[in-house]
Design an enzyme around this catalytic site. Structure first.
Site, mmCIF file in Angstrom:
data_model
loop_
_atom_site.group_PDB
_atom_site.id
_atom_site.type_symbol
_atom_site.label_atom_id
_atom_site.label_comp_id
_atom_site.label_asym_id
_atom_site.label_seq_id
_atom_site.Cartn_x
_atom_site.Cartn_y
_atom_site.Cartn_z
ATOM 1 C CD GLN A 161 -3.388 -4.985 6.529
ATOM 2 O OE1 GLN A 161 -3.469 -3.945 5.888
ATOM 3 N NE2 GLN A 161 -3.825 -6.144 6.061
ATOM 4 C CG ASP A 175 -9.830 -0.887 5.170
ATOM 5 O OD1 ASP A 175 -9.607 -1.361 4.041
ATOM 6 O OD2 ASP A 175 -9.128 -1.122 6.166
ATOM 7 C CE LYS A 197 -3.608 -2.668 2.180
ATOM 8 N NZ LYS A 197 -4.148 -3.211 3.430
HETATM 9 N N1 GUN Z 1 -6.789 -7.572 6.226
HETATM 10 C C1 GUN Z 1 -7.147 -8.347 5.187
HETATM 11 N N2 GUN Z 1 -7.798 -7.622 4.261
HETATM 12 C C2 GUN Z 1 -7.854 -6.355 4.738
HETATM 13 C C3 GUN Z 1 -8.397 -5.144 4.237
HETATM 14 O O1 GUN Z 1 -8.979 -5.076 3.149
HETATM 15 N N3 GUN Z 1 -8.247 -4.052 5.022
HETATM 16 C C4 GUN Z 1 -7.614 -4.110 6.220
HETATM 17 N N4 GUN Z 1 -7.545 -2.993 6.927
HETATM 18 N N5 GUN Z 1 -7.110 -5.204 6.723
HETATM 19 C C5 GUN Z 1 -7.231 -6.333 5.982
#
Ligand code: GUN
Length: 295
Positions: A98, A121, A54
């Site tokens: 995350q 998100d 990211k």
């Molecule tokens: N962990 C697995 N997929 C995601 C996601 O799309 N966003 C976040 N914040 N954590 C994750």
């Protein structure tokens, strides 16, 4: 039949060109640089890779990236305090924590603490609720990426039998809701299968479009699908390492047997994964633009 491969890598590239243009415009016309904060608690290797991807994507596009890595044993209170600071930081337009978080931290409380206007998100209940009733909001990145993959590959969902396997809050449930929406990228008849579904094959064989997100390799095999199905494999499973120490990744679908019957299929890696990241970038730019409107 051997399936057409739907390349998320290529489609994500196409979307990045569009995003770059939007960012240039925001900078030139408004002096605004979109900013994303990513918060990683602990050092789970997979989460570290995702957060790193990211950050790299932000840097490539010209989005300001603030990566925050906190120790595994951080108190929930301290994490909530950090989120509060990010909510009030005008250089940050999007906040991503995350997941998964360590056991001692209440995930729901943390997600609730993020300002819904910065929830790129799309996990805050305000955004989840808006998504369900079809109001404008931040759409969760992976489900949104799945929809974009289908529409940009020319796969029509209207009137289609869409079968989803997996009922997670991150993928299965939002994909279900988006596919039901009364608009061209939705309008599907949707079935959602899960661990208590009696006969998954009965449903997967009826699918025009099959979306699999269970977190387990070989959830769907060639004998479970019909000729001509379009398959979107959301899974990323690490099943070992190469002799050079690189992770070997497979999806939730047994690619080799299913591709013989499918009309089109996404690979792993290079399918849904790149789309998730690019949709996050898109949401971050949208969050920055929304700020102009709210001023
Ligand atoms: N962990 C697995 N997929 C995601 C996601 O799309 N966003 C976040 N914040 N954590 C994750």
């Amino acid at each position: 039949m051997s399936a057409k491969i739907i390349s998320g890598t290529e489609i994500a590239k196409e979307i990045r060109v569009e995003i770059k243009q939007e960012i240039a415009e925001l900078k030139e016309k408004h002096g605004l640089t979109p900013g994303l904060a990513t918060v990683l608690v602990g050092d789970d290797p997979a989460s570290r890779v995702y957060v790193g991807q990211k950050d790299k994507s932000c840097n490539n596009l010209g989005i300001y990236s603030k990566m925050i890595n906190l120790p595994e044993d951080i108190a929930e209170e301290d994490l909530l305090k950090l989120i509060d600071e990010l909510n009030n930081d005008s250089s940050i337009h999007g906040i991503l924590v995350q997941l998964p978080l360590p056991e001692h931290i209440n995930e729901t409380r943390v997600l609730y603490a993020i300002d819904p206007n910065k929830d790129v998100d799309g996990f805050h209940p305000v955004n989840v609720g808006k998504m369900v009733i079809g109001e404008k909001c931040f759409l969760p990145c992976t489900p949104h990426g799945v929809l974009e993959l289908l529409s940009r590959s020319g796969v029509k969902t209207e009137g289609a039998e869409v079968v989803i396997v997996g009922r997670s809050n991150i993928v299965g449930k939002p994909v279900l809701n988006l596919m039901l929406q009364k608009r061209p990228a939705g309008n599907a008849t949707v079935t959602l299968c899960h661990t208590r579904t009696k006969d998954i094959s009965f449903h997967t064989k009826r699918a025009d479009i099959l979306i699999v997100a269970t977190g387990h390799p070989k959830t769907v095999t060639g004998d479970m699908v019909s000729e001509g199905v379009v398959v979107i494999d959301v899974g990323v499973n690490r099943i070992g390492k190469t002799s050079e120490g690189k992770a070997i990744l497979v999806g939730d679908v047994e690619f080799d047997s299913v591709k013989e019957k499918a009309a089109a299929i996404t690979p792993v890696p290079g399918g849904v994964g790149p789309m998730t990241i690019v949709m996050l970038m898109k949401n971050t730019v949208e969050a920055a633009r929304n700020k102009l409107v709210r001023k």
